[in-house]
Design an enzyme around this catalytic site. Structure first.
Site, PDB file in Angstrom:
ATOM      1  N   TYR A 152      40.532  39.156  41.980  1.00 44.15           N
ATOM      2  CA  TYR A 152      39.564  39.436  43.033  1.00 44.15           C
ATOM      3  C   TYR A 152      38.993  40.825  42.780  1.00 44.15           C
ATOM      4  O   TYR A 152      39.733  41.811  42.733  1.00 44.15           O
ATOM      5  CB  TYR A 152      40.216  39.368  44.418  1.00 44.15           C
ATOM      6  CG  TYR A 152      39.231  39.703  45.512  1.00 44.15           C
ATOM      7  CD1 TYR A 152      38.251  38.791  45.884  1.00 44.15           C
ATOM      8  CD2 TYR A 152      39.254  40.944  46.140  1.00 44.15           C
ATOM      9  CE1 TYR A 152      37.321  39.104  46.866  1.00 44.15           C
ATOM     10  CE2 TYR A 152      38.334  41.263  47.116  1.00 44.15           C
ATOM     11  CZ  TYR A 152      37.372  40.341  47.474  1.00 44.15           C
ATOM     12  OH  TYR A 152      36.439  40.652  48.426  1.00 44.15           O
ATOM     13  N   HIS A 176      33.218  39.238  46.896  1.00 43.56           N
ATOM     14  CA  HIS A 176      32.274  39.096  47.995  1.00 43.56           C
ATOM     15  C   HIS A 176      31.072  40.003  47.726  1.00 43.56           C
ATOM     16  O   HIS A 176      31.241  41.122  47.238  1.00 43.56           O
ATOM     17  CB  HIS A 176      32.900  39.512  49.334  1.00 43.56           C
ATOM     18  CG  HIS A 176      33.889  38.535  49.858  1.00 43.56           C
ATOM     19  ND1 HIS A 176      35.214  38.546  49.486  1.00 43.56           N
ATOM     20  CD2 HIS A 176      33.751  37.511  50.727  1.00 43.56           C
ATOM     21  CE1 HIS A 176      35.850  37.568  50.107  1.00 43.56           C
ATOM     22  NE2 HIS A 176      34.983  36.930  50.873  1.00 43.56           N
TER      23      HIS A 176
END
Length: 167
Positions: free
Chosen positions: A77, A116
């Site tokens: 991530y 994101h």
């Protein structure tokens, strides 16, 4: 991939240069990162790097390894990847992302990379799509103190990373 100038180099993030990362993030990103974030960066080791242009910190990538919710292995991530505005378009972001891909390729248990991105950040979305990322979902209300608050989840498999790695 892109011609990265020889004067851009990556370095480890250590307790001694953590304040430089904090300052960099405060300039680049519209969100505040707390001390826990920076402790996690130090704990993740090889997944996070500073980018130096002529020995000046101009960018950084901070990642963590986590269980892949869409598979059986792990995913990386990307918590942050950014570069100071005057140093963009010099290949620094590409070099940082290529570092992440190189670490993923070395590890046999990493199936994907995700992050994101604020839905209105067209420049960042285009950058990641150039490296094979696709929008996999939208999370409404992801950001608590900035507008728009929605974020895209961008994801890519770790298969076929070679074409994105510098030779």
């Amino acid at each position: 991939m892109s011609g990265v100038p020889a004067r851009v180099e990556l370095g480890d993030i250590t307790p001694h240069n953590l304040k430089q990362l904090k300052k960099l993030n405060s300039v680049i990103f519209p969100v505040f990162y707390n001390d826990k974030f920076y402790r996690n960066v130090l704990d993740e080791g090889e997944f996070s790097k500073l980018a130096y242009f002529n020995d000046v910190v101009v960018g950084a990538v901070c990642c963590r390894l986590e269980k892949n919710p869409k598979g059986t292995g792990k995913q990386v991530y990307i918590m942050t990847l950014g570069c100071l505005a005057p140093y963009r378009r010099l290949g620094t972001g590409s070099l940082l992302l290529q570092h992440v891909f190189t670490v993923c390729r070395r590890r046999k248990d990493v199936e994907s990379v995700c992050l994101h991105v604020q839905v209105n950040n067209e420049e960042a979305i285009a950058f990641y799509q150039k490296f094979g990322f696709e929008i996999s979902e939208t999370e409404e209300g992801y950001y608590k103190r900035i507008e728009p608050s929605a974020a895209y989840v961008l994801r890519r498999s770790t298969e076929n990373l070679d074409s994105f790695l510098a030779s």
